[in-house]
Enzyme design. Structure first.
Site, mmCIF file in Angstrom:
data_model
loop_
_atom_site.group_PDB
_atom_site.id
_atom_site.type_symbol
_atom_site.label_atom_id
_atom_site.label_comp_id
_atom_site.label_asym_id
_atom_site.label_seq_id
_atom_site.Cartn_x
_atom_site.Cartn_y
_atom_site.Cartn_z
ATOM 1 N N PHE A 277 0.819 -1.213 0.000
ATOM 2 C CA PHE A 277 0.000 0.000 0.000
ATOM 3 C C PHE A 277 0.853 1.264 0.000
ATOM 4 C CE2 PHE A 277 -2.492 -3.246 2.364
ATOM 5 C CZ PHE A 277 -3.392 -3.508 1.344
ATOM 6 N N CYS A 278 1.948 1.222 -0.702
ATOM 7 C CA CYS A 278 2.895 2.329 -0.763
ATOM 8 C C CYS A 278 2.793 2.988 -2.143
ATOM 9 C CB CYS A 278 4.309 1.773 -0.535
ATOM 10 S SG CYS A 278 5.629 2.977 -0.665
ATOM 11 N N GLY A 279 3.095 4.259 -2.202
ATOM 12 C CA GLY A 279 3.115 4.952 -3.488
ATOM 13 C C GLY A 279 4.154 4.393 -4.443
ATOM 14 N N THR B 255 4.714 1.110 -4.776
ATOM 15 C CA THR B 255 4.339 -0.267 -5.115
ATOM 16 C C THR B 255 4.400 -0.546 -6.620
ATOM 17 O OG1 THR B 255 3.019 -0.426 -3.107
ATOM 18 C CG2 THR B 255 2.542 -2.030 -4.831
#
Length: 183
Positions: A60-62, A64
């Site tokens: 759920f990271c920018g 990803t």
């Protein structure tokens, strides 16, 4: 410590050391549970003598979408021996606690074929030995998708921040240097 407990009795009895104990770099000593599997990744058996990129990941990271570029990097250089190891971590509070959800992001959404472990601690005193050694040889990950390029001898030759894309020329140069290293 566990290595000493194994090696000391062998040394005292005069038997030869197991080949992996003598040949496996400190960085690669140990196992990690494989993502969505009952199997483990034996780091020494799978990666010793091979160029390696280790990356801490989060679903759920920018950053990803870098999975796509990491897979492209792996496909581009795998015939030359490159391995990639993804290590999901919730140390920065952006990973699911559900292995199936992590697997869906990696395997379904981004088509990852390189090795992925189950979620691990990568920072601080509870960090797994792999990341303790990566940190000792370079620097601690400051965010998700930090990248470490390891040569065939198990030494970190370069580390890159989360902002470094997998197709960055400096990262590519480090990967090519690791591939060219002699085991």
């Amino acid at each position: 410590m566990w290595l000493r407990a194994l090696v000391l009795p062998i040394f005292l009895t005069g038997l030869a050391l197991p080949s992996w104990a003598a040949e496996c770099p400190v960085l690669l000593q140990g196992e990690l549970p494989r993502l969505r599997s009952k199997d483990s990744i034996d780091l020494c058996q799978q990666f010793s003598g091979k160029p390696l990129v280790v990356v801490n990941t989060a679903s759920f990271c920018g950053f990803t979408p870098q999975f796509k570029g990491l897979e492209a990097l792996y496909q581009r250089y795998r015939e030359q021996g490159l391995e990639v190891l993804g290590v999901p971590s919730d140390d920065f509070k952006q990973e699911s606690d559900d292995g199936e959800e992590i697997a869906k992001v990696c395997y379904v959404n981004y088509g990852v074929t390189f090795s992925m472990s189950e979620t691990q601690r990568i920072t601080g005193p509870q960090a797994i030995p792999l990341f303790k050694e990566l940190t000792a040889q370079s620097q601690a990950p400051r965010w998700n998708f930090s990248k470490y390029v390891v040569d065939r001898q198990g030494q970190v030759i370069a580390s890159f921040s989360s902002r470094t894309q997998p197709d960055d020329l400096a990262l590519i140069a480090a990967v090519e240097q690791a591939i060219a290293s002699v085991p």
